[in-house]
Design a protein around this motif. Sequence first.
Motif, short mmCIF file in Angstrom:
data_model
loop_
_atom_site.label_atom_id
_atom_site.label_comp_id
_atom_site.label_asym_id
_atom_site.label_seq_id
_atom_site.Cartn_x
_atom_site.Cartn_y
_atom_site.Cartn_z
N UNK A 133 0.85 -1.19 0.00
CA UNK A 133 0.00 0.00 0.00
C UNK A 133 0.88 1.23 0.00
N UNK A 134 0.44 2.25 -0.70
CA UNK A 134 1.07 3.57 -0.61
C UNK A 134 -0.06 4.58 -0.50
N UNK A 135 0.20 5.71 0.15
CA UNK A 135 -0.87 6.72 0.24
C UNK A 135 -1.24 7.25 -1.14
N UNK A 154 14.70 4.22 -10.64
CA UNK A 154 13.36 4.55 -11.12
C UNK A 154 12.59 5.34 -10.07
N UNK A 155 11.80 6.29 -10.55
CA UNK A 155 10.93 7.05 -9.67
C UNK A 155 9.53 7.15 -10.29
N UNK A 169 6.92 10.79 -6.05
CA UNK A 169 6.89 9.85 -4.93
C UNK A 169 8.31 9.61 -4.43
N UNK A 170 8.55 9.91 -3.16
CA UNK A 170 9.82 9.62 -2.50
C UNK A 170 9.68 8.26 -1.82
N UNK A 171 10.24 7.19 -2.42
CA UNK A 171 10.00 5.85 -1.86
C UNK A 171 10.70 5.61 -0.54
N UNK A 174 8.54 7.62 1.91
CA UNK A 174 7.13 7.24 1.74
C UNK A 174 6.22 8.46 1.76
N UNK A 175 6.60 9.46 0.95
CA UNK A 175 5.85 10.70 0.89
C UNK A 175 5.69 11.16 -0.56
N UNK A 176 4.58 11.85 -0.84
CA UNK A 176 4.38 12.52 -2.11
C UNK A 176 4.82 13.97 -1.98
N UNK A 177 5.52 14.47 -3.01
CA UNK A 177 5.92 15.87 -3.06
C UNK A 177 5.30 16.50 -4.30
#
Length: 493
Positions: A133-135, A154-155, A169-171, A174-177
Motif C-alpha cells: 500500500x502507498x498513500x 526509477x521514480x 513519490x519519495x520511496x 514514503x511521501x508525495x511531493x
Amino acid sequence: MATRWDTPTSTWLEDETSGQFALQATTGLGPIDWQAHARGRLPDVAHLLGASLPASCAHAGIYPEGFSFCPTCGAPLERLDGQVQHQPDWWGAASDQALPRHVPHGLPVTSLALGDRLEGRPAAPAVNRAELAMPAPPNAHCVFIAGTYGFPEQRLLALAPARGVLQYWDPLAQLWHVMGAEEAGAELRFNAGGYGWLPALNPARGEVGIVPLDTGLSRLWINPVNESYRLELLFAGRLASSPGVMRRQVGCLYVEDGVLNLLDAQLDFVNGTTWECPDAPTSGWMRPIGYDNRLFWLHPQGQLVWRPGEEPRWTPWPRGWTPKLDFGGPTQSRDGRLWHIGHDGQAYSFLELGADNPQVEPIDGARLGFANFLFRRGHPVLDQPWSAEHIEDAAQDDSLVLPLLRSFNNNRSQPSGLVLRFHAYTGRAEEALAGRTIARTTIEWIGKRNLILDEVARLARPLDCVPFVYAGALWLHHPDWNTVRGWRLEALT
C-alpha cells in the motif's frame, strides 16, 4: 569558508565549520536550491545522484559521489554510485511502445508478462489480499508513469491533468511531493480527452518526455532535488487530443480558427506539416489508437483515420449507430480487422473501423473490453468479438466483468489481464459504468489460473480505476481510495 569538491557530474561545497556538504550544481538539473528543498530528503537525493551516505558516523548527512570514507573520521560510507536498479518503465499501458505491431497501440495493453508472477497465488474461489500500500497522491485524479528519467533509479510520477499538478513519490520517505514550475506560467493542464504522453527513449538527466498541454506540446524536464519541473515548448496550439506516434511520425489534433487540424511532425519536431479536417468536430476526441500503420481517433460522431504522409480521413458513423466509447475500445477479428462496439437504437453490434464500406456484425448483448480481451456479462468471449461467450461457471451469469488491463504474452493462447467483477449485478452495463454504486466488487486476474486479488465494498465510477506497474509490483488506484493497493511482481525485478 567552504571547500569545493568536483565530481564527474556534480559540484559540492563542504562547510569547514560544520563539515556538512551541500550540492551546488549537477549535470542536467540547472540551479540547485539545496537549503530550501533537499535537506529534508537526503537519502532520496543520494540515491538519485549516486552520492554516498553515512553508514556509522554522523559528521555529515550526505557525501559527494565516489566518497568511500568520511573525511572527518575515516568511517566507511555507503557508496551508491553505480548501483543501477533495472525496473521496467511504465508510461501507462496506452503508451507501451514495446508491443508487437499486430497488437493495437493506445489501448490498456502492456507487454509485461504480469501473469507469470501473479498466478502463483491461491486460485479462485480463495480471496487474496493486496500485499502493498502507498498513500494516494494529494491530487487523486491522476495518471502515473515510472521511469529513470536519466537517473540511476526509477521514480514514480503522478500527474493530475485537470489541475496541472505534478507529484513525485519519495520511496524512502514514503511521501508525495508536489513539484512546482521553475518558470511562471508553465502550466501542465490538459483537459482535451484521454491523456497520453510520449516517453523519451534515451533520456538525458531529468528528461521525462513529450506531454500534451491545453496550449500545445512540450518536453517535460524534472529536477527532483528542487522538487520542480520545466517545460520546453515544441508546438504551440489549442490541442484537441493527446499525441500518437506511427512510424516515428507524431500525429496530434489541434484547433485553429475554429477548424480541426492534424499536426504531422517528426519526433524531433524539426519538420512538420498540418492537414485541415474541416468537417470533423473540434472537441470530444478519444486518445489515438495505432494499428495497421494508421492512427485512429474515435469520437461520438465518427472516426478520423490517418496514415503518415497521407491526408487524414473523417468518416461519420452510419446513421442511427452510436459507439459505446466507455465499453473499453477497439478489438480485432481473427482476420486482423479492427472493430468497435455500438448501438443502433435496437441492439448492440460491432462496426468495422477504417473501411470505406464498413461491415456490421450484430450481437445479442453488451461486451466490455478491448484488444481481444472481451467479456459478455461474467464470461469471456474467446473467438470472434461477436461470438457467443464461453461459459465455464454458470454461477457467474449474475456478474459483470470490466477489463482494466491486458497483459500481452505470445506464449499464451488466450488473453490474460486485470479485471473488475461486479457481483449480483443484473442492470445494464451503461449504468454500472456511470453513477451507480456497486455493492461488492472483486479485483481479479484472468489467465492460466483465475484468482481474486482483493475485494471492494461500494465501488462507484469503476472507469476511474488506474492500474500501473512500479517497483516490482502491480498497483491499482481509484480516486476514492485513501491508499493505492499493490501486489508484488518479484519476477520483473
